[in-house]
Scaffold this motif. Structure first.
Motif, short mmCIF file in Angstrom:
data_model
loop_
_atom_site.label_atom_id
_atom_site.label_comp_id
_atom_site.label_asym_id
_atom_site.label_seq_id
_atom_site.Cartn_x
_atom_site.Cartn_y
_atom_site.Cartn_z
N LEU A 20 0.81 -1.21 0.00
CA LEU A 20 0.00 0.00 0.00
C LEU A 20 0.84 1.27 0.00
N GLY A 21 2.05 1.21 0.49
CA GLY A 21 2.86 2.41 0.55
C GLY A 21 4.34 2.12 0.41
N GLN A 22 5.12 3.19 0.46
CA GLN A 22 6.57 3.12 0.29
C GLN A 22 7.26 2.97 1.65
N GLY B 145 6.06 1.67 -9.05
CA GLY B 145 5.82 2.18 -7.69
C GLY B 145 4.91 1.25 -6.93
N ALA B 146 4.85 1.44 -5.63
CA ALA B 146 3.94 0.64 -4.80
C ALA B 146 2.52 0.83 -5.30
N ASP C 258 -3.12 6.63 -8.04
CA ASP C 258 -4.40 7.33 -7.81
C ASP C 258 -5.61 6.45 -8.08
N ALA C 259 -5.58 5.66 -9.14
CA ALA C 259 -6.72 4.81 -9.46
C ALA C 259 -6.94 3.75 -8.38
N VAL C 260 -5.86 3.22 -7.84
CA VAL C 260 -5.97 2.23 -6.76
C VAL C 260 -6.55 2.90 -5.51
N LEU C 261 -6.05 4.07 -5.17
CA LEU C 261 -6.57 4.77 -4.00
C LEU C 261 -8.05 5.12 -4.17
N GLN C 262 -8.45 5.50 -5.38
CA GLN C 262 -9.86 5.79 -5.62
C GLN C 262 -10.72 4.54 -5.47
N ALA C 263 -10.20 3.40 -5.94
CA ALA C 263 -10.94 2.14 -5.79
C ALA C 263 -11.07 1.77 -4.31
N VAL C 264 -10.01 1.96 -3.54
CA VAL C 264 -10.06 1.66 -2.11
C VAL C 264 -11.02 2.63 -1.40
#
Length: 127
Positions: A75-77, A105-106, A111-117
């Motif tokens: 999920l993050g760096q 990148g992680a 952004d698309a992954v964060l929006q889905a979450v």
């Protein structure tokens, strides 16, 4: 007629003692593979599970992979992505200088992954 070069996509996860922990990553691997049948999509782990990244990369290269893209499904760096993964990648590049090895990148920083979450979280809040 020559065979096209093999490209490998490696989903790189942390690993855990409980084998059930890997199930979502295995489903992710299957989804990506189904979307790109000509791409070798594999799953490797930092620790506690097999295969590890070095072993998997060596196996893919032995199969003829000329390019490997590693996607950290973190999920993050954190330290694993900032410190451990670059060390592993440097070792792979030294061991296999003829192979193009890239790192994304992680996944959790996209952004698309964060929006889905975020959408998932909002759906959960409405239950």
């Amino acid at each position: 007629m020559s065979t096209p070069p093999i490209r490998s996509l490696v989903l790189f996860a942390h690993g855990a003692r409980d084998p059930a922990w890997a199930q979502p990553f295995e489903r992710l691997r299957a989804l990506v593979q189904a979307a790109r049948p000509g791409l070798s999509v594999q799953l490797a782990f930092l620790e506690l599970m097999q295969p590890d990244l070095a072993s998997l990369a060596a196996a893919e290269i032995a199969r003829g992979a000329c390019a490997i893209t590693v996607v950290p499904v973190f999920l993050g760096q954190g330290a694993h992505v900032r410190r451990d993964l670059p060390q592993l990648i440097d070792s792979l590049r030294l061991a296999h200088p003829a192979v193009d090895i890239d790192v994304a990148g992680a996944v959790g920083e996209d952004d698309a992954v964060l929006q889905a979450v975020a959408a998932y979280c909002l759906r959960a809040a409405q239950q």
